[in-house]
Design a protein around this motif. Structure first.
Motif, PDB file in Angstrom:
ATOM      1  N   ASN A  89       0.827  -1.215   0.000  1.00 31.46           N
ATOM      2  CA  ASN A  89       0.000   0.000   0.000  1.00 31.46           C
ATOM      3  C   ASN A  89       0.860   1.264   0.000  1.00 31.46           C
ATOM      4  O   ASN A  89       0.583   2.220  -0.738  1.00 31.46           O
ATOM      5  CB  ASN A  89      -0.927   0.004   1.213  1.00 31.46           C
ATOM      6  CG  ASN A  89      -2.024  -1.030   1.107  1.00 31.46           C
ATOM      7  OD1 ASN A  89      -2.315  -1.525   0.006  1.00 31.46           O
ATOM      8  ND2 ASN A  89      -2.634  -1.389   2.222  1.00 31.46           N
ATOM      9  N   GLN A  90       1.913   1.260   0.817  1.00 30.14           N
ATOM     10  CA  GLN A  90       2.755   2.452   0.887  1.00 30.14           C
ATOM     11  C   GLN A  90       3.553   2.669  -0.404  1.00 30.14           C
ATOM     12  O   GLN A  90       3.752   3.808  -0.832  1.00 30.14           O
ATOM     13  CB  GLN A  90       3.702   2.364   2.089  1.00 30.14           C
ATOM     14  CG  GLN A  90       3.001   2.413   3.428  1.00 30.14           C
ATOM     15  CD  GLN A  90       2.147   3.673   3.593  1.00 30.14           C
ATOM     16  OE1 GLN A  90       2.479   4.736   3.057  1.00 30.14           O
ATOM     17  NE2 GLN A  90       1.049   3.545   4.329  1.00 30.14           N
ATOM     18  N   LEU A  91       3.974   1.584  -1.033  1.00 27.47           N
ATOM     19  CA  LEU A  91       4.689   1.730  -2.302  1.00 27.47           C
ATOM     20  C   LEU A  91       3.756   2.218  -3.405  1.00 27.47           C
ATOM     21  O   LEU A  91       4.159   3.011  -4.262  1.00 27.47           O
ATOM     22  CB  LEU A  91       5.339   0.403  -2.691  1.00 27.47           C
ATOM     23  CG  LEU A  91       6.560   0.014  -1.847  1.00 27.47           C
ATOM     24  CD1 LEU A  91       7.010  -1.408  -2.187  1.00 27.47           C
ATOM     25  CD2 LEU A  91       7.717   0.998  -2.070  1.00 27.47           C
ATOM     26  N   GLU A  92       2.504   1.747  -3.377  1.00 24.76           N
ATOM     27  CA  GLU A  92       1.536   2.243  -4.356  1.00 24.76           C
ATOM     28  C   GLU A  92       1.273   3.728  -4.160  1.00 24.76           C
ATOM     29  O   GLU A  92       1.174   4.492  -5.124  1.00 24.76           O
ATOM     30  CB  GLU A  92       0.225   1.451  -4.237  1.00 24.76           C
ATOM     31  CG  GLU A  92       0.287   0.061  -4.833  1.00 24.76           C
ATOM     32  CD  GLU A  92       0.585   0.099  -6.319  1.00 24.76           C
ATOM     33  OE1 GLU A  92      -0.199   0.744  -7.061  1.00 24.76           O
ATOM     34  OE2 GLU A  92       1.593  -0.503  -6.748  1.00 24.76           O
ATOM     35  N   LEU A  93       1.167   4.136  -2.902  1.00 29.24           N
ATOM     36  CA  LEU A  93       0.965   5.558  -2.615  1.00 29.24           C
ATOM     37  C   LEU A  93       2.173   6.372  -3.090  1.00 29.24           C
ATOM     38  O   LEU A  93       2.025   7.470  -3.641  1.00 29.24           O
ATOM     39  CB  LEU A  93       0.746   5.774  -1.118  1.00 29.24           C
ATOM     40  CG  LEU A  93      -0.626   5.358  -0.569  1.00 29.24           C
ATOM     41  CD1 LEU A  93      -0.636   5.446   0.960  1.00 29.24           C
ATOM     42  CD2 LEU A  93      -1.723   6.257  -1.155  1.00 29.24           C
ATOM     43  N   LYS A  94       3.376   5.835  -2.867  1.00 26.39           N
ATOM     44  CA  LYS A  94       4.569   6.559  -3.308  1.00 26.39           C
ATOM     45  C   LYS A  94       4.616   6.665  -4.826  1.00 26.39           C
ATOM     46  O   LYS A  94       4.963   7.712  -5.383  1.00 26.39           O
ATOM     47  CB  LYS A  94       5.839   5.861  -2.814  1.00 26.39           C
ATOM     48  CG  LYS A  94       7.112   6.631  -3.177  1.00 26.39           C
ATOM     49  CD  LYS A  94       8.363   5.954  -2.680  1.00 26.39           C
ATOM     50  CE  LYS A  94       9.586   6.835  -2.959  1.00 26.39           C
ATOM     51  NZ  LYS A  94       9.771   7.094  -4.388  1.00 26.39           N
ATOM     52  N   ARG A  95       4.255   5.568  -5.511  1.00 26.45           N
ATOM     53  CA  ARG A  95       4.229   5.626  -6.973  1.00 26.45           C
ATOM     54  C   ARG A  95       3.248   6.690  -7.449  1.00 26.45           C
ATOM     55  O   ARG A  95       3.520   7.436  -8.400  1.00 26.45           O
ATOM     56  CB  ARG A  95       3.855   4.266  -7.553  1.00 26.45           C
ATOM     57  CG  ARG A  95       4.934   3.208  -7.401  1.00 26.45           C
ATOM     58  CD  ARG A  95       4.603   1.976  -8.222  1.00 26.45           C
ATOM     59  NE  ARG A  95       5.539   0.882  -7.949  1.00 26.45           N
ATOM     60  CZ  ARG A  95       5.323  -0.112  -7.110  1.00 26.45           C
ATOM     61  NH1 ARG A  95       4.167  -0.176  -6.441  1.00 26.45           N
ATOM     62  NH2 ARG A  95       6.227  -1.046  -6.912  1.00 26.45           N
ATOM     63  N   ALA A  96       2.090   6.758  -6.790  1.00 24.25           N
ATOM     64  CA  ALA A  96       1.089   7.759  -7.177  1.00 24.25           C
ATOM     65  C   ALA A  96       1.619   9.168  -6.941  1.00 24.25           C
ATOM     66  O   ALA A  96       1.442  10.066  -7.781  1.00 24.25           O
ATOM     67  CB  ALA A  96      -0.196   7.531  -6.382  1.00 24.25           C
ATOM     68  N   ARG A  97       2.279   9.376  -5.784  1.00 31.69           N
ATOM     69  CA  ARG A  97       2.847  10.698  -5.508  1.00 31.69           C
ATOM     70  C   ARG A  97       3.943  11.051  -6.514  1.00 31.69           C
ATOM     71  O   ARG A  97       4.032  12.189  -6.976  1.00 31.69           O
ATOM     72  CB  ARG A  97       3.424  10.733  -4.088  1.00 31.69           C
ATOM     73  CG  ARG A  97       2.375  10.775  -2.992  1.00 31.69           C
ATOM     74  CD  ARG A  97       2.998  11.150  -1.649  1.00 31.69           C
ATOM     75  NE  ARG A  97       4.002  10.189  -1.218  1.00 31.69           N
ATOM     76  CZ  ARG A  97       3.737   9.132  -0.452  1.00 31.69           C
ATOM     77  NH1 ARG A  97       2.490   8.902  -0.042  1.00 31.69           N
ATOM     78  NH2 ARG A  97       4.700   8.310  -0.083  1.00 31.69           N
ATOM     79  N   ASP A  98       4.778  10.049  -6.837  1.00 28.64           N
ATOM     80  CA  ASP A  98       5.855  10.297  -7.801  1.00 28.64           C
ATOM     81  C   ASP A  98       5.287  10.646  -9.173  1.00 28.64           C
ATOM     82  O   ASP A  98       5.806  11.541  -9.859  1.00 28.64           O
ATOM     83  CB  ASP A  98       6.771   9.075  -7.911  1.00 28.64           C
ATOM     84  CG  ASP A  98       7.628   8.872  -6.675  1.00 28.64           C
ATOM     85  OD1 ASP A  98       7.683   9.799  -5.837  1.00 28.64           O
ATOM     86  OD2 ASP A  98       8.221   7.782  -6.529  1.00 28.64           O
ATOM     87  N   ARG A  99       4.235   9.916  -9.579  1.00 28.19           N
ATOM     88  CA  ARG A  99       3.612  10.224 -10.875  1.00 28.19           C
ATOM     89  C   ARG A  99       3.045  11.634 -10.873  1.00 28.19           C
ATOM     90  O   ARG A  99       3.184  12.382 -11.842  1.00 28.19           O
ATOM     91  CB  ARG A  99       2.521   9.196 -11.193  1.00 28.19           C
ATOM     92  CG  ARG A  99       3.043   7.850 -11.661  1.00 28.19           C
ATOM     93  CD  ARG A  99       1.937   7.023 -12.303  1.00 28.19           C
ATOM     94  NE  ARG A  99       0.897   6.691 -11.347  1.00 28.19           N
ATOM     95  CZ  ARG A  99       0.885   5.586 -10.611  1.00 28.19           C
ATOM     96  NH1 ARG A  99       1.887   4.713 -10.718  1.00 28.19           N
ATOM     97  NH2 ARG A  99      -0.106   5.327  -9.776  1.00 28.19           N
ATOM     98  N   LEU A 100       2.375  11.975  -9.770  1.00 22.38           N
ATOM     99  CA  LEU A 100       1.799  13.310  -9.662  1.00 22.38           C
ATOM    100  C   LEU A 100       2.892  14.375  -9.683  1.00 22.38           C
ATOM    101  O   LEU A 100       2.760  15.402 -10.355  1.00 22.38           O
ATOM    102  CB  LEU A 100       0.976  13.419  -8.372  1.00 22.38           C
ATOM    103  CG  LEU A 100       0.257  14.757  -8.135  1.00 22.38           C
ATOM    104  CD1 LEU A 100      -0.713  15.050  -9.262  1.00 22.38           C
ATOM    105  CD2 LEU A 100      -0.459  14.739  -6.795  1.00 22.38           C
ATOM    106  N   ARG A 101       3.986  14.101  -8.951  1.00 20.09           N
ATOM    107  CA  ARG A 101       5.099  15.048  -8.943  1.00 20.09           C
ATOM    108  C   ARG A 101       5.686  15.211 -10.335  1.00 20.09           C
ATOM    109  O   ARG A 101       5.933  16.336 -10.800  1.00 20.09           O
ATOM    110  CB  ARG A 101       6.176  14.544  -7.987  1.00 20.09           C
ATOM    111  CG  ARG A 101       7.410  15.466  -7.888  1.00 20.09           C
ATOM    112  CD  ARG A 101       8.593  14.714  -7.353  1.00 20.09           C
ATOM    113  NE  ARG A 101       8.953  13.605  -8.246  1.00 20.09           N
ATOM    114  CZ  ARG A 101       9.548  12.494  -7.862  1.00 20.09           C
ATOM    115  NH1 ARG A 101       9.836  12.294  -6.586  1.00 20.09           N
ATOM    116  NH2 ARG A 101       9.832  11.544  -8.732  1.00 20.09           N
ATOM    117  N   ASP A 102       5.873  14.081 -11.035  1.00 16.70           N
ATOM    118  CA  ASP A 102       6.433  14.147 -12.385  1.00 16.70           C
ATOM    119  C   ASP A 102       5.505  14.906 -13.325  1.00 16.70           C
ATOM    120  O   ASP A 102       5.952  15.678 -14.178  1.00 16.70           O
ATOM    121  CB  ASP A 102       6.695  12.743 -12.924  1.00 16.70           C
ATOM    122  CG  ASP A 102       7.818  12.033 -12.165  1.00 16.70           C
ATOM    123  OD1 ASP A 102       8.578  12.722 -11.464  1.00 16.70           O
ATOM    124  OD2 ASP A 102       7.905  10.793 -12.273  1.00 16.70           O
TER     125      ASP A 102
END
Length: 379
Positions: free
Chosen positions: A135-148
């Motif tokens: 769950n935390q890695l999925e959240l990080k991926r989502a944040r990274d995508r949003l940041r990118d």
């Protein structure tokens, strides 16, 4: 715990195709072994048995996507490691899950209050650990995508704004050339006078009396609009505009009308825009008032002293200086030092004394601009 090796089918040079990296921090090797064997089938796992080692690993490539951090460690405990991670720009955004044998609400609250994303108690339950890590890695991926995406959007907005500003500047210069091209002897007049106005405005902005009126943003707008000061000359007949000799009284009256013609043209253009453009306000006042004189003897309205807009007072000096140092069919170019003395002699009569002071202080820059952008035949 065996280090994770990616499958040969996964190209190591493509970071986006590699499994997430999880750093496990625990002073007990058996705990590292248990968590490592649980996570290795799914993730690239790195381990550290001390706080200092954890910080070193976290700062090295590949930077972890998630850290499982034991709280109770000798020397540097988990809380101290967490504080150090947050203090470092390279590691402060890595999500951290605290892992501890402290099974109490207060310990969990403290970890979450510090900024940990989750809290796992020992003995660990494999299903819960895997679910929370996932769950935390999925959240990080989502944040990274949003940041990118945000970085891309910001870059795209900046690119388009830069393009729009460039188009705006080119359009302004093209309009200015409409007037300039009909007077074959003005050459680089627009470029020089714009540069003179910039020098005067930035110097005058250092004066406490003018710093509020000449903020960097306002200076940019004034400088941007300066090339339009003579746009009204497109409305002056050729037999007057291009006359080599002295104008008659009637011809001079027509010639002076270029200031109103220019201001009116800009005003009509402004009416067609969907929203006000600040630089057009300065363009209007520069076009209309740059032939006003400090003592009230100018045109078109005979304004006196500070009733003349500051932008027009700057343009007035820049315009006259350039006319003095430029060759015309009816006169030779005046030497730079002679032009300087003539400008200074007109302080408080033709020109704003404060603007003349700025001109005197920046005369070297004026001479440099006049030389760099001189017209052919003026060398």
């Amino acid at each position: 715990m065996k280090p994770y090796l990616p499958s040969p089918s996964v190209p190591a040079e493509d970071p986006s195709s590699l499994p997430a990296t999880v750093l496990i921090v625990d002073d007990l090797p058996e705990n590292l072994e248990v968590l490592g064997e649980l996570l290795q089938p799914l993730y690239r796992v790195r381990g550290a048995q001390s706080g200092a080692r954890a910080l070193s690993v976290a700062r090295s490539s590949p930077v972890p996507d998630l850290i499982l951090l034991d709280v109770m460690m000798p020397g540097m405990d988990g809380y101290a490691v967490f504080d150090a991670l947050r203090a470092d720009p390279l590691t402060r955004d890595i999500p951290v899950i605290f892992v501890t044998a402290l099974d109490g609400v207060e310990a969990e609250e403290r970890g979450l209050e510090l900024g940990a994303v989750d809290y796992i108690t020992k003995p660990i339950r494999p299903g819960i650990v895997l679910a929370r890590v996932h769950n935390q890695l999925e959240l990080k991926r989502a944040r990274d995508r949003l940041r990118d995406q945000n970085v891309f959007l910001e870059a795209e907005i900046a690119r388009r704004m830069s393009e729009n500003l460039l188009i705006q500047d080119v359009s302004i210069r093209a309009l200015a050339r409409l007037a300039e091209i009909r007077d074959l002897e003005t050459g680089n007049h627009v470029r020089r006078t714009q540069a003179y106005v910039a020098v005067l405005a930035r110097r005058l902005a250092t004066n406490p009396c003018h710093e509020a009126a000449l903020t960097p943003e306002r200076i940019d707008l004034i400088v941007k609009s300066a090339p339009l000061h003579d746009i009204g000359k497109v409305g002056i007949p050729d037999h007057i505009l291009l006359k080599a000799g002295k104008l008659s009284a009637d011809e001079w009256t027509v010639m002076k009308s270029h200031s109103r013609l220019g201001s009116e043209a800009i005003r009509h253009a402004e009416e067609d825009t969907e929203r006000p453009l600040p630089f057009l306000a300065y363009a209007k006042e520069i076009a209309l008032y740059h032939h006003e004189r400090w003592d009230g003897s100018g045109y078109p309205e005979g304004l006196v002293a500070e009733t003349i807009p500051l932008s027009a007072r700057l343009m007035a000096l820049a315009d006259v200086f350039d006319a003095l140092v430029s060759r015309r069919v009816y006169k030779a170019a005046v030497p730079l030092e002679t032009a300087r003395d003539m400008i200074c002699a007109e302080s408080a009569s033709h020109f704003d004394p404060a603007v003349v002071e700025a001109f005197q202080a920046e005369f070297g820059r004026f001479a440099e601009i006049a030389t760099r952008y001189q017209d052919e035949g003026n060398e």
